[in-house]
Design a protein around this motif. Structure first.
Motif, PDB file in Angstrom:
ATOM      1  N   GLN A  50       0.836  -1.202   0.000  1.00 17.95           N
ATOM      2  CA  GLN A  50       0.000   0.000   0.000  1.00 17.95           C
ATOM      3  C   GLN A  50       0.872   1.254   0.000  1.00 17.95           C
ATOM      4  O   GLN A  50       0.601   2.215  -0.728  1.00 17.95           O
ATOM      5  N   GLN A  51       1.938   1.244   0.798  1.00 18.63           N
ATOM      6  CA  GLN A  51       2.821   2.397   0.862  1.00 18.63           C
ATOM      7  C   GLN A  51       3.574   2.566  -0.452  1.00 18.63           C
ATOM      8  O   GLN A  51       3.796   3.679  -0.902  1.00 18.63           O
ATOM      9  N   LYS A  52       3.933   1.462  -1.102  1.00 16.12           N
ATOM     10  CA  LYS A  52       4.621   1.537  -2.396  1.00 16.12           C
ATOM     11  C   LYS A  52       3.722   2.191  -3.440  1.00 16.12           C
ATOM     12  O   LYS A  52       4.186   3.003  -4.245  1.00 16.12           O
ATOM     13  N   THR A  53       2.444   1.869  -3.407  1.00 20.34           N
ATOM     14  CA  THR A  53       1.495   2.489  -4.335  1.00 20.34           C
ATOM     15  C   THR A  53       1.454   3.997  -4.115  1.00 20.34           C
ATOM     16  O   THR A  53       1.489   4.782  -5.071  1.00 20.34           O
ATOM     17  N   ILE A  54       1.392   4.398  -2.853  1.00 18.65           N
ATOM     18  CA  ILE A  54       1.390   5.826  -2.527  1.00 18.65           C
ATOM     19  C   ILE A  54       2.701   6.469  -2.982  1.00 18.65           C
ATOM     20  O   ILE A  54       2.701   7.539  -3.593  1.00 18.65           O
ATOM     21  N   SER A  55       3.809   5.809  -2.719  1.00 15.76           N
ATOM     22  CA  SER A  55       5.117   6.341  -3.077  1.00 15.76           C
ATOM     23  C   SER A  55       5.242   6.524  -4.591  1.00 15.76           C
ATOM     24  O   SER A  55       5.734   7.560  -5.061  1.00 15.76           O
ATOM     25  N   ASP A  56       4.804   5.531  -5.360  1.00 21.27           N
ATOM     26  CA  ASP A  56       4.868   5.633  -6.817  1.00 21.27           C
ATOM     27  C   ASP A  56       4.013   6.796  -7.325  1.00 21.27           C
ATOM     28  O   ASP A  56       4.431   7.570  -8.186  1.00 21.27           O
ATOM     29  N   THR A  57       2.810   6.908  -6.783  1.00 22.29           N
ATOM     30  CA  THR A  57       1.907   7.991  -7.182  1.00 22.29           C
ATOM     31  C   THR A  57       2.506   9.344  -6.835  1.00 22.29           C
ATOM     32  O   THR A  57       2.478  10.274  -7.646  1.00 22.29           O
ATOM     33  N   MET A  58       3.058   9.458  -5.633  1.00 18.60           N
ATOM     34  CA  MET A  58       3.624  10.741  -5.211  1.00 18.60           C
ATOM     35  C   MET A  58       4.848  11.105  -6.042  1.00 18.60           C
ATOM     36  O   MET A  58       5.069  12.278  -6.343  1.00 18.60           O
ATOM     37  N   SER A  59       5.630  10.122  -6.436  1.00 20.26           N
ATOM     38  CA  SER A  59       6.789  10.382  -7.279  1.00 20.26           C
ATOM     39  C   SER A  59       6.342  10.972  -8.622  1.00 20.26           C
ATOM     40  O   SER A  59       6.932  11.952  -9.109  1.00 20.26           O
ATOM     41  N   GLU A  60       5.303  10.395  -9.189  1.00 17.90           N
ATOM     42  CA  GLU A  60       4.748  10.915 -10.445  1.00 17.90           C
ATOM     43  C   GLU A  60       4.218  12.336 -10.269  1.00 17.90           C
ATOM     44  O   GLU A  60       4.496  13.219 -11.092  1.00 17.90           O
ATOM     45  N   GLU A  61       3.443  12.552  -9.218  1.00 14.30           N
ATOM     46  CA  GLU A  61       2.839  13.866  -8.995  1.00 14.30           C
ATOM     47  C   GLU A  61       3.907  14.920  -8.702  1.00 14.30           C
ATOM     48  O   GLU A  61       3.791  16.062  -9.149  1.00 14.30           O
ATOM     49  N   GLN A  80      -0.794  16.009   1.141  1.00 14.22           N
ATOM     50  CA  GLN A  80      -1.399  15.981   2.479  1.00 14.22           C
ATOM     51  C   GLN A  80      -2.262  14.737   2.660  1.00 14.22           C
ATOM     52  O   GLN A  80      -2.247  14.123   3.734  1.00 14.22           O
ATOM     53  N   ILE A  81      -2.990  14.361   1.634  1.00 13.47           N
ATOM     54  CA  ILE A  81      -3.800  13.131   1.704  1.00 13.47           C
ATOM     55  C   ILE A  81      -2.877  11.928   1.847  1.00 13.47           C
ATOM     56  O   ILE A  81      -3.126  11.035   2.676  1.00 13.47           O
ATOM     57  N   SER A  82      -1.811  11.893   1.075  1.00  5.35           N
ATOM     58  CA  SER A  82      -0.860  10.781   1.160  1.00  5.35           C
ATOM     59  C   SER A  82      -0.209  10.716   2.534  1.00  5.35           C
ATOM     60  O   SER A  82      -0.024   9.631   3.092  1.00  5.35           O
ATOM     61  N   SER A  83       0.120  11.862   3.086  1.00  6.22           N
ATOM     62  CA  SER A  83       0.710  11.913   4.422  1.00  6.22           C
ATOM     63  C   SER A  83      -0.260  11.341   5.455  1.00  6.22           C
ATOM     64  O   SER A  83       0.140  10.607   6.363  1.00  6.22           O
ATOM     65  N   SER A  84      -1.517  11.655   5.306  1.00  7.96           N
ATOM     66  CA  SER A  84      -2.536  11.123   6.204  1.00  7.96           C
ATOM     67  C   SER A  84      -2.619   9.601   6.087  1.00  7.96           C
ATOM     68  O   SER A  84      -2.747   8.895   7.096  1.00  7.96           O
ATOM     69  N   GLN A  85      -2.520   9.094   4.866  1.00  6.20           N
ATOM     70  CA  GLN A  85      -2.550   7.645   4.667  1.00  6.20           C
ATOM     71  C   GLN A  85      -1.329   6.984   5.291  1.00  6.20           C
ATOM     72  O   GLN A  85      -1.443   5.930   5.926  1.00  6.20           O
ATOM     73  N   VAL A  86      -0.175   7.613   5.144  1.00  7.42           N
ATOM     74  CA  VAL A  86       1.045   7.067   5.746  1.00  7.42           C
ATOM     75  C   VAL A  86       0.912   7.072   7.266  1.00  7.42           C
ATOM     76  O   VAL A  86       1.318   6.117   7.946  1.00  7.42           O
ATOM     77  N   ASN A  87       0.323   8.122   7.821  1.00 12.75           N
ATOM     78  CA  ASN A  87       0.082   8.156   9.271  1.00 12.75           C
ATOM     79  C   ASN A  87      -0.806   6.993   9.702  1.00 12.75           C
ATOM     80  O   ASN A  87      -0.596   6.416  10.769  1.00 12.75           O
ATOM     81  N   SER A  88      -1.793   6.646   8.891  1.00 11.51           N
ATOM     82  CA  SER A  88      -2.668   5.524   9.250  1.00 11.51           C
ATOM     83  C   SER A  88      -1.889   4.209   9.222  1.00 11.51           C
ATOM     84  O   SER A  88      -2.151   3.317  10.025  1.00 11.51           O
ATOM     85  N   PHE A  89      -0.904   4.084   8.325  1.00 10.03           N
ATOM     86  CA  PHE A  89      -0.056   2.886   8.320  1.00 10.03           C
ATOM     87  C   PHE A  89       0.786   2.825   9.600  1.00 10.03           C
ATOM     88  O   PHE A  89       0.962   1.751  10.183  1.00 10.03           O
ATOM     89  N   ILE A  90       1.310   3.965  10.019  1.00 11.24           N
ATOM     90  CA  ILE A  90       2.099   4.018  11.252  1.00 11.24           C
ATOM     91  C   ILE A  90       1.235   3.588  12.438  1.00 11.24           C
ATOM     92  O   ILE A  90       1.654   2.782  13.270  1.00 11.24           O
ATOM     93  N   ILE A  91       0.026   4.113  12.509  1.00 14.19           N
ATOM     94  CA  ILE A  91      -0.899   3.737  13.586  1.00 14.19           C
ATOM     95  C   ILE A  91      -1.184   2.245  13.539  1.00 14.19           C
ATOM     96  O   ILE A  91      -1.203   1.569  14.573  1.00 14.19           O
ATOM     97  N   SER A  92      -1.377   1.715  12.346  1.00 15.99           N
ATOM     98  CA  SER A  92      -1.638   0.286  12.186  1.00 15.99           C
ATOM     99  C   SER A  92      -0.476  -0.550  12.729  1.00 15.99           C
ATOM    100  O   SER A  92      -0.687  -1.552  13.404  1.00 15.99           O
TER     101      SER A  92
END
Length: 164
Positions: A50-61, A80-92
């Motif tokens: 899941q984080q890799k998907t976010i990372s790839d998308t953010m790299s493109e953007e 900011q949305i991606s950062s929030s998602q990463v925070n949810s992974f940390i919480i998990s």
């Protein structure tokens, strides 16, 4: 007289129910939620994907923003949305009750997520500079962001190396 007494008793009962509900609602929650993980490898691999998907998308953007294909404001919103998602992974990860032999790997990956979040924050700083002045010198900021991204990669490697 009976009617007045009934209203008073009803008022007392309502006040008691309200006070009891309020007391229960205001009690601090002392128990921390833990999720028992039955397959630590699968759980961590899922978070990594899941984080890799976010990372790839953010790299493109990020590249699109630097090339002027999207505005810095658009990038900031996405970051900011991606950062929030990463925070949810940390919480998990924090709330995962994993076997002791997996704790070091999970901890290293959590360090990677924190570093990646710092990277996102640094790219937001770059976007804000570009928003203020599209010709701003962001060379140092880009180098700092890349350094933070390198730290995140190093923590991912450490996570893989400490897997049982």
């Amino acid at each position: 007289m009976k009617q007045k007494r009934g209203i008073i008793i009803t008022g007392i009962i309502l006040a008691a129910i309200t006070a009891g509900s309020f007391t229960i609602w205001m009690m601090p929650q002392t128990t921390q939620t833990k999720f028992v993980v039955t397959d630590a490898a699968e759980n961590l691999d899922g978070i990594i994907e899941q984080q890799k998907t976010i990372s790839d998308t953010m790299s493109e953007e990020y590249s699109r923003m630097l090339e002027g294909q999207i505005t810095p404001d658009n990038y900031i919103g996405i970051a900011q949305i991606s950062s929030s998602q990463v925070n949810s992974f940390i919480i998990s990860i924090v709330q995962s009750d994993v076997p002791e032999q997996w704790q070091e790997s999970y901890s290293a990956y959590m360090d990677s997520l924190r570093a990646y979040n710092s990277y996102l924050q640094e790219t937001i700083i770059i976007a804000n500079k570009l928003k203020e002045n599209s010709a701003a010198d962001i060379t140092e900021d880009k180098a700092k962001a890349e350094s933070i991204l390198g730290d995140a990669s190093a923590s991912i490697d450490a996570s893989y190396k400490t897997r049982p």
